[in-house]
Write a protein that holds these residues in place. Structure first.
Motif, PDB file in Angstrom:
ATOM      1  N   PHE A 122       0.793  -1.230   0.000  1.00  0.00           N
ATOM      2  CA  PHE A 122       0.000   0.000   0.000  1.00  0.00           C
ATOM      3  C   PHE A 122       0.824   1.278   0.000  1.00  0.00           C
ATOM      4  O   PHE A 122       0.285   2.355  -0.009  1.00  0.00           O
ATOM      5  N   LEU A 123       2.157   1.157   0.011  1.00  0.00           N
ATOM      6  CA  LEU A 123       2.954   2.375   0.047  1.00  0.00           C
ATOM      7  C   LEU A 123       3.513   2.780  -1.314  1.00  0.00           C
ATOM      8  O   LEU A 123       3.775   3.949  -1.543  1.00  0.00           O
ATOM      9  N   HIS A 124       3.702   1.836  -2.190  1.00  0.00           N
ATOM     10  CA  HIS A 124       4.310   2.189  -3.469  1.00  0.00           C
ATOM     11  C   HIS A 124       3.258   2.580  -4.486  1.00  0.00           C
ATOM     12  O   HIS A 124       2.876   1.802  -5.334  1.00  0.00           O
ATOM     13  N   GLN A 125       2.782   3.776  -4.337  1.00  0.00           N
ATOM     14  CA  GLN A 125       1.789   4.319  -5.248  1.00  0.00           C
ATOM     15  C   GLN A 125       2.421   5.465  -6.015  1.00  0.00           C
ATOM     16  O   GLN A 125       3.203   6.211  -5.459  1.00  0.00           O
ATOM     17  N   LYS A 126       2.058   5.557  -7.296  1.00  0.00           N
ATOM     18  CA  LYS A 126       2.630   6.621  -8.138  1.00  0.00           C
ATOM     19  C   LYS A 126       2.240   7.999  -7.585  1.00  0.00           C
ATOM     20  O   LYS A 126       3.056   8.851  -7.348  1.00  0.00           O
ATOM     21  N   ASP A 127       0.936   8.174  -7.430  1.00  0.00           N
ATOM     22  CA  ASP A 127       0.472   9.482  -6.970  1.00  0.00           C
ATOM     23  C   ASP A 127      -0.404   9.291  -5.735  1.00  0.00           C
ATOM     24  O   ASP A 127      -0.374   8.230  -5.138  1.00  0.00           O
ATOM     25  N   SER A 128      -1.107  10.291  -5.383  1.00  0.00           N
ATOM     26  CA  SER A 128      -2.127  10.254  -4.322  1.00  0.00           C
ATOM     27  C   SER A 128      -1.726   9.520  -3.042  1.00  0.00           C
ATOM     28  O   SER A 128      -0.828   8.693  -3.028  1.00  0.00           O
ATOM     29  N   ASN A 129      -2.405   9.858  -1.992  1.00  0.00           N
ATOM     30  CA  ASN A 129      -2.140   9.218  -0.709  1.00  0.00           C
ATOM     31  C   ASN A 129      -3.196   8.170  -0.423  1.00  0.00           C
ATOM     32  O   ASN A 129      -4.370   8.494  -0.300  1.00  0.00           O
ATOM     33  N   THR A 180       4.026   6.332  11.230  1.00  0.00           N
ATOM     34  CA  THR A 180       5.264   6.117  10.481  1.00  0.00           C
ATOM     35  C   THR A 180       5.135   6.611   9.046  1.00  0.00           C
ATOM     36  O   THR A 180       6.052   7.219   8.511  1.00  0.00           O
ATOM     37  N   TYR A 181       3.997   6.318   8.430  1.00  0.00           N
ATOM     38  CA  TYR A 181       3.812   6.706   7.026  1.00  0.00           C
ATOM     39  C   TYR A 181       2.783   7.824   6.958  1.00  0.00           C
ATOM     40  O   TYR A 181       1.583   7.586   6.931  1.00  0.00           O
ATOM     41  N   SER A 182       3.300   9.043   6.935  1.00  0.00           N
ATOM     42  CA  SER A 182       2.381  10.176   7.047  1.00  0.00           C
ATOM     43  C   SER A 182       1.543  10.355   5.789  1.00  0.00           C
ATOM     44  O   SER A 182       0.510  11.015   5.811  1.00  0.00           O
ATOM     45  N   ASN A 183       1.985   9.755   4.665  1.00  0.00           N
ATOM     46  CA  ASN A 183       1.191   9.897   3.443  1.00  0.00           C
ATOM     47  C   ASN A 183       0.061   8.874   3.367  1.00  0.00           C
ATOM     48  O   ASN A 183      -0.668   8.800   2.399  1.00  0.00           O
ATOM     49  N   LEU A 184      -0.056   8.091   4.404  1.00  0.00           N
ATOM     50  CA  LEU A 184      -1.094   7.075   4.464  1.00  0.00           C
ATOM     51  C   LEU A 184      -2.193   7.571   5.415  1.00  0.00           C
ATOM     52  O   LEU A 184      -1.886   8.070   6.487  1.00  0.00           O
TER      53      LEU A 184
HETATM   54  C1  LIG Z   1       4.895   7.331   1.467  1.00  0.00           C
HETATM   55  O1  LIG Z   1       5.935   7.399   2.384  1.00  0.00           O
HETATM   56  C2  LIG Z   1       6.860   6.326   2.331  1.00  0.00           C
HETATM   57  C3  LIG Z   1       7.882   6.506   3.436  1.00  0.00           C
HETATM   58  O2  LIG Z   1       7.716   7.703   4.124  1.00  0.00           O
HETATM   59  C4  LIG Z   1       7.536   6.300   0.960  1.00  0.00           C
HETATM   60  O3  LIG Z   1       8.395   5.193   0.861  1.00  0.00           O
HETATM   61  C5  LIG Z   1       6.463   6.182  -0.101  1.00  0.00           C
HETATM   62  O4  LIG Z   1       7.024   6.211  -1.394  1.00  0.00           O
HETATM   63  C6  LIG Z   1       5.445   7.285   0.039  1.00  0.00           C
HETATM   64  N1  LIG Z   1       4.390   7.118  -0.897  1.00  0.00           N
HETATM   65  C7  LIG Z   1       3.871   8.115  -1.611  1.00  0.00           C
HETATM   66  C8  LIG Z   1       2.720   7.769  -2.492  1.00  0.00           C
HETATM   67  O5  LIG Z   1       4.269   9.236  -1.520  1.00  0.00           O
END
Ligand SMILES: *[C@@H]1O[C@H](CO)[C@@H](O)[C@H](O)[C@H]1NC(C)=O
Ligand SMILES: *[C@@H]1O[C@H](CO)[C@@H](O)[C@H](O)[C@H]1NC(C)=O
Ligand SMILES: *[C@@H]1O[C@H](CO)[C@@H](O)[C@H](O)[C@H]1NC(C)=O
Ligand SMILES: *[C@@H]1O[C@H](CO)[C@@H](O)[C@H](O)[C@H]1NC(C)=O
Length: 306
Positions: free
Chosen positions: A143-150, A180-184
């Protein structure tokens, strides 16, 4: 002597008759009671057209609370791909089409890694059952490796799992991940919203969820949330409600695309639908409701098409 015999006989008749009436009453009473509790499968109440719920108005940010900070669940999309976890998606080569949707919705720990060609590799929203939390959290790459958007994660479960006051293991685990993952963005379904999901099941099926020993599936939550946030929805891999009823001897299809040796889909649906003791998912009943919603909202089904 004769008189005495006659008297004894009629006495016996009265006792027999009394026992007979008592037994009949007991049986009637017992079966009546059973009828209330037993889930009669494969039947959706049809007299609910007048009291249907408008899920678009039903939506509300207050139904979701963040695990951290004061974010709001503001995800809204024009068109959504709802990717089911069914093995019917395998071989669809729908990955690129799915990824080209504005929002991609997935369930529980259904992976994209290794299945991109059929299910794509983007995820905007993942709806996760309390029972799948560990499996989802264990695979952050999903769920973290997304091109765009959170990406947004919505967790649902009984009140004692994610309730405001239950700062239990699951709650703290998700809180740590979302720190830990603020973009989530991680949200849980509030207790009052959970009750509304139950009430919705009641109004749509005519059955009280608890009294009928039913559990709502992640599919139920996901479909409702998708209707709330999407103007139109394309569902990938969901079979129509009568699929498993009309083709009993059809080819085995795994319940989950990522578990090829797992249980058979139709077997899982049919056994759950007719399950009485304990709680069961009513996958077929839920799909009957989905097919009604499809006429009411912009929902189409592909792989298979219906
Ligand atoms: C979200 O954050 C993680 C680590 O902080 C990073 O590896 C990941 O690429 C980020 N994803 C996006 C969509 O920005
Ligand atoms: C998946 O992601 C990669 C890299 O972002 C991209 O090149 C690819 O086309 C995507 N889609 C599919 C269906 O694999
Ligand atoms: C159905 O989808 C179309 C096209 O995206 C949109 O214009 C319309 O408002 C949608 N209808 C409903 C009831 O959401
Ligand atoms: C009901 O469905 C669940 C999957 O959600 C499955 O684990 C369980 O075995 C099914 N029950 C029966 C009786 O098939």
């Amino acid at each position: 002597m004769g008189m005495e015999l006659k008297g004894q006989q009629s006495h016996r008749m009265v006792i027999l008759a009394a026992i007979f009436i008592l037994m009949t009453l007991l049986i009637l009473y017992g079966s009546n009671n059973a009828m209330d509790d037993v889930y009669a499968p494969f039947h959706v109440a049809t007299n609910h057209a007048l009291m249907y719920t408008d899920l678009k108005k039903w939506a509300g940010r207050e139904g979701y609370v963040p695990f951290n900070g004061n974010k709001e669940m503001t995800l809204r999309c024009n068109n959504c791909a709802l990717v089911t976890s069914s093995s019917h998606v395998l071989g669809s080569r729908a990955g690129e089409e799915i990824d080209s949707s504005q929002c991609v919705i997935r369930m529980n720990d259904a992976p994209t890694l290794g299945y991109e060609r059929d299910v794509g590799n983007q995820t905007s929203l993942r709806v996760v059952a309390h029972s799948s939390v560990f499996r989802v959290i264990r695979k952050p790459s999903e769920f973290l490796h997304q091109k765009d958007s959170n990406p947004v994660l919505i967790f649902w479960g009984p009140p004692n799992k994610f309730g405001k006051d239950s700062k239990g293991t699951l709650y703290r685990l998700i809180q740590r991940v979302s720190q830990t993952y603020s973009n989530l963005s991680c949200f849980s379904v509030t207790n009052s919203k959970m009750r509304r999901f139950d009430n919705l099941f009641h109004t749509e099926t005519g059955r009280d969820r608890q009294k009928s020993h039913s559990w709502l599936s992640t599919g139920w939550f996901t479909m409702v949330i998708a209707i709330e946030i999407c103007d139109n929805i394309k569902v990938y891999g969901m079979v129509p409600p009568n699929h498993c009823l009309k083709k009993p001897g059809s080819k085995k299809m795994p319940y989950h695309y990522y578990k090829p040796r797992g249980p058979d889909e139709c077997l899982t649906y049919l056994q759950n639908e007719s399950g009485r003791r304990g709680n069961h998912h009513r996958f077929i009943t839920e799909k009957q409701v989905f097919s009604r919603w499809a006429k009411q909202y912009n929902i189409t089904f592909t792989h298979p098409n219906w």
